[in-house]
Design an enzyme around this catalytic site. Structure first.
Site, mmCIF file in Angstrom:
data_model
loop_
_atom_site.group_PDB
_atom_site.id
_atom_site.type_symbol
_atom_site.label_atom_id
_atom_site.label_comp_id
_atom_site.label_asym_id
_atom_site.label_seq_id
_atom_site.Cartn_x
_atom_site.Cartn_y
_atom_site.Cartn_z
ATOM 1 N N HIS A 11 1.497 18.086 -27.187
ATOM 2 C CA HIS A 11 1.292 16.655 -26.941
ATOM 3 C C HIS A 11 0.014 16.116 -27.600
ATOM 4 C CE1 HIS A 11 4.515 17.366 -24.165
ATOM 5 N NE2 HIS A 11 4.542 16.121 -23.753
ATOM 6 N N HIS A 27 1.671 13.476 -29.321
ATOM 7 C CA HIS A 27 1.461 12.163 -28.716
ATOM 8 C C HIS A 27 0.785 11.227 -29.715
ATOM 9 C CE1 HIS A 27 0.204 9.533 -25.219
ATOM 10 N NE2 HIS A 27 1.509 9.628 -25.157
ATOM 11 N N HIS A 78 9.993 10.315 -27.825
ATOM 12 C CA HIS A 78 8.911 11.191 -27.372
ATOM 13 C C HIS A 78 9.181 12.662 -27.736
ATOM 14 C CE1 HIS A 78 5.709 12.559 -24.720
ATOM 15 N NE2 HIS A 78 6.558 13.385 -24.154
ATOM 16 N N ARG A 100 -2.432 22.380 -14.921
ATOM 17 C CA ARG A 100 -1.466 21.333 -15.296
ATOM 18 C C ARG A 100 -1.702 20.865 -16.736
ATOM 19 N NH1 ARG A 100 0.966 16.378 -11.617
ATOM 20 N NH2 ARG A 100 2.558 15.839 -13.129
ATOM 21 N N GLU A 139 11.161 19.151 -24.065
ATOM 22 C CA GLU A 139 10.305 19.506 -22.916
ATOM 23 C C GLU A 139 10.772 20.813 -22.272
ATOM 24 O OE1 GLU A 139 7.532 18.166 -22.420
ATOM 25 O OE2 GLU A 139 7.600 16.081 -23.078
ATOM 26 N N GLU A 172 -4.175 17.613 -12.147
ATOM 27 C CA GLU A 172 -4.465 18.014 -13.530
ATOM 28 C C GLU A 172 -5.934 18.321 -13.792
ATOM 29 O OE1 GLU A 172 -2.067 15.931 -16.469
ATOM 30 O OE2 GLU A 172 -3.520 16.453 -18.020
ATOM 31 N N LYS A 207 3.632 11.980 -11.166
ATOM 32 C CA LYS A 207 2.920 10.979 -11.988
ATOM 33 C C LYS A 207 3.781 9.722 -12.076
ATOM 34 C CE LYS A 207 0.070 13.827 -15.016
ATOM 35 N NZ LYS A 207 -0.245 14.207 -16.399
ATOM 36 N N LYS A 212 7.970 23.806 -14.119
ATOM 37 C CA LYS A 212 7.027 22.674 -14.040
ATOM 38 C C LYS A 212 6.499 22.548 -12.607
ATOM 39 C CE LYS A 212 5.946 17.871 -14.706
ATOM 40 N NZ LYS A 212 6.210 16.538 -15.187
ATOM 41 N N ASN A 263 0.497 19.895 -21.566
ATOM 42 C CA ASN A 263 0.207 19.059 -22.739
ATOM 43 C C ASN A 263 0.388 19.812 -24.055
ATOM 44 O OD1 ASN A 263 -0.577 16.578 -21.441
ATOM 45 N ND2 ASN A 263 -2.321 17.711 -20.652
ATOM 46 N N ARG A 277 0.813 -1.239 0.000
ATOM 47 C CA ARG A 277 0.000 0.000 0.000
ATOM 48 C C ARG A 277 0.840 1.279 0.000
ATOM 49 N NH1 ARG A 277 -3.434 -3.125 3.468
ATOM 50 N NH2 ARG A 277 -5.235 -3.761 2.235
HETATM 51 N N1 LIG Z 1 5.725 10.876 -15.117
HETATM 52 C C1 LIG Z 1 5.786 11.906 -15.928
HETATM 53 O O1 LIG Z 1 5.342 13.010 -15.609
HETATM 54 C C2 LIG Z 1 6.439 11.733 -17.254
HETATM 55 C C3 LIG Z 1 6.685 12.856 -18.059
HETATM 56 C C4 LIG Z 1 7.340 12.679 -19.274
HETATM 57 C C5 LIG Z 1 7.729 11.393 -19.674
HETATM 58 N N2 LIG Z 1 7.447 10.332 -18.866
HETATM 59 C C6 LIG Z 1 7.858 8.980 -19.251
HETATM 60 O O2 LIG Z 1 9.276 8.954 -19.327
HETATM 61 C C7 LIG Z 1 9.679 7.909 -20.227
HETATM 62 C C8 LIG Z 1 10.754 8.426 -21.132
HETATM 63 O O3 LIG Z 1 11.864 8.828 -20.345
HETATM 64 P P1 LIG Z 1 13.345 8.787 -20.919
HETATM 65 O O4 LIG Z 1 13.381 9.542 -22.198
HETATM 66 O O5 LIG Z 1 14.241 9.186 -19.838
HETATM 67 O O6 LIG Z 1 13.499 7.265 -21.346
HETATM 68 P P2 LIG Z 1 14.331 6.012 -20.760
HETATM 69 O O7 LIG Z 1 14.135 5.881 -19.308
HETATM 70 O O8 LIG Z 1 13.959 4.874 -21.624
HETATM 71 O O9 LIG Z 1 15.845 6.435 -21.015
HETATM 72 C C9 LIG Z 1 16.318 6.595 -22.339
HETATM 73 C C10 LIG Z 1 17.553 5.742 -22.580
HETATM 74 O O10 LIG Z 1 18.670 6.315 -21.900
HETATM 75 C C11 LIG Z 1 19.354 5.296 -21.142
HETATM 76 N N3 LIG Z 1 20.020 5.994 -20.051
HETATM 77 C C12 LIG Z 1 19.502 6.459 -18.904
HETATM 78 N N4 LIG Z 1 20.401 7.181 -18.232
HETATM 79 C C13 LIG Z 1 21.539 7.145 -18.951
HETATM 80 C C14 LIG Z 1 22.839 7.727 -18.792
HETATM 81 N N5 LIG Z 1 23.097 8.563 -17.777
HETATM 82 N N6 LIG Z 1 23.766 7.476 -19.731
HETATM 83 C C15 LIG Z 1 23.492 6.694 -20.807
HETATM 84 N N7 LIG Z 1 22.285 6.139 -21.032
HETATM 85 C C16 LIG Z 1 21.311 6.376 -20.119
HETATM 86 C C17 LIG Z 1 18.252 4.358 -20.749
HETATM 87 O O11 LIG Z 1 18.764 3.081 -20.391
HETATM 88 C C18 LIG Z 1 17.443 4.303 -22.033
HETATM 89 O O12 LIG Z 1 18.049 3.433 -22.951
HETATM 90 C C19 LIG Z 1 8.423 7.471 -20.951
HETATM 91 O O13 LIG Z 1 8.002 6.242 -20.439
HETATM 92 C C20 LIG Z 1 7.399 8.557 -20.611
HETATM 93 O O14 LIG Z 1 6.083 8.074 -20.609
HETATM 94 C C21 LIG Z 1 6.824 10.478 -17.679
#
Ligand SMILES: NC(=O)c1ccc[n+]([C@@H]2O[C@H](COP(=O)([O-])OP(=O)(O)OC[C@H]3O[C@@H](n4cnc5c(N)ncnc54)[C@H](O)[C@@H]3O)[C@@H](O)[C@H]2O)c1
Length: 351
Positions: free
Chosen positions: A235, A239, A254, A228, A179, A224, A137, A214, A232, A115
């Site tokens: 997006h 998206h 993305h 918030r 972003e 949201e 999120k 942010k 988007n 939980r």
């Molecule tokens: N929660 C939220 O508010 C929110 C907002 C935007 C995006 N997201 C989510 O975030 C995700 C995308 O995040 P991301 O772009 O970081 O993707 P990711 O976590 O897949 O990282 C991208 C790549 O970089 C590699 N990596 C990470 N750190 C590294 C480093 N220091 N050196 C070398 N390689 C490294 C990872 O292994 C991966 O291959 C999506 O799932 C998206 O839905 C969430």
């Protein structure tokens, strides 16, 4: 080092954030530490973290396979299983060390295990530093739909050390930078003017400003219901474009899709006279100089329209877009016609 106060926790930004982490760990007593990472953050970031934080040297490490395709219920089940095997109790701390996939999934696992147990985020990609790790999120993809299952639950703290970006590819840096541009366009004209002039994709100050903006929005509207939604911008089309590409088995990040989305949505904002033609041209020029144009075949365009209809911002069958209202502010517009989206796509394709 910059400290930003969020709803009920702090965000530390800078090389010295590691010292803040040590302070946090000595102040709060936990029965166990569990670090969730993927193979890349494990290789590039974990050794530095363990070297700098003595308390974490005996931590349990859960290493996941990298990639969005692993942000699933199956991975969660494996992690919940590992936590049970390790004997993790409600006084343990989960440490998410990685990109947005790790903070989304790790935050979700922590929010639901027994939980809910405490977690902190140590983001290691630009996208997760300026966006994914901030705002509470958490979630996973389900039945092919991104982020369908999740929670809003804040970490106990966020520690952002930009030096982790030294090993990140340029493509991944640009992914996160989209972003940064977005938050400037909807929240701070001065920041946008600084970005326009600069060739830097990140610095401690750029990251801190993006996080501060942010965080200001999230603090006002964690769930949201209102402001918030501004996050988007870019997006709605972006998206849908990302989903269309993924469905067609094509490679896209993305931020690349969101950059294209911001161009098309800014085009619509200009048509609605929310921004001037000059402002639109500036946005278009900046984004074009960084992100290569994405080909939108007839098949992709059809899919974009299908996905746009499912956008969570839509209200009673009206297409709602978060658009800039002059630069540095936003307005939710629920009078967007499909013909206008088509016109924006046609403009984007002509480039
Ligand atoms: N929660 C939220 O508010 C929110 C907002 C935007 C995006 N997201 C989510 O975030 C995700 C995308 O995040 P991301 O772009 O970081 O993707 P990711 O976590 O897949 O990282 C991208 C790549 O970089 C590699 N990596 C990470 N750190 C590294 C480093 N220091 N050196 C070398 N390689 C490294 C990872 O292994 C991966 O291959 C999506 O799932 C998206 O839905 C969430």
């Amino acid at each position: 080092m910059t400290t930003i106060k969020s709803t009920n926790y702090n965000i530390y930004i800078g090389e010295n954030s590691i010292e803040k982490l040590n302070h946090f760990l000595s102040k709060n007593l936990y029965s166990k530490y569990i670090i969730i990472c993927d193979e890349n953050s494990s290789e590039h970031c974990l050794p530095k973290l363990l070297f700098a934080c003595e308390k974490l040297q005996g931590a349990e490490i859960i290493e996941l396979e990298s990639g969005e395709e692993n942000k699933t219920l199956e991975t969660c089940a494996n992690v919940w299983g590992a936590l049970t095997d390790i004997g993790v109790d409600r006084k343990s701390l989960i440490i998410n060390l990685g990109g947005g996939v790790i903070s989304d999934l790790g935050g979700f696992v922590a929010s639901t295990y027994k939980r809910g147990i405490n977690f902190i985020n140590i983001p290691t990609t630009l996208l997760s530093m300026v966006d994914a790790s901030v705002g509470g999120k958490t979630g996973i993809d389900f039945e092919g739909i991104k982020n369908l299952i999740g929670t809003i639950n804040t970490p106990k703290a966020i520690f952002i050390n930009p030096s982790f970006l030294n090993t990140l590819s340029q493509r991944q840096i640009k992914n996160g930078y989209a972003e940064v541009i977005k938050i400037a366009l909807i929240a701070d004209i001065k920041f946008w003017q600084e970005l326009k002039k600069s060739n830097l994709f990140y610095s401690d100050d750029i990251i801190a400003k993006a996080v501060e903006l942010k965080n200001n929005i999230v603090k006002k509207d964690l769930f949201e219901n209102d402001i918030r939604k501004s996050l988007n911008f870019g997006h709605s089309i972006g998206h849908a474009l990302e989903s269309a590409y993924i469905k067609s088995g094509k490679d896209i990040l993305h931020g690349e899709a969101i950059a294209a989305g911001m161009i098309m949505e800014s085009y619509i904002a200009a048509q609605h006279k929310k921004i001037t033609k000059k402002e639109f041209e500036e946005i278009n020029a900046k984004l074009n100089s960084i992100y290569p144009p994405i080909k939108l075949s007839k098949e992709i365009q059809k899919l974009i329209f299908e996905f746009i209809k499912y956008d969570k911002k839509n209200e009673s069958n009206h297409l709602c877009f978060a658009l800039p209202k002059s630069i540095g502010a936003y307005e939710l517009s629920c009078d967007i016609k499909e013909s206008e989206i088509q016109e924006a796509i046609t403009f984007y394709q002509k480039k």
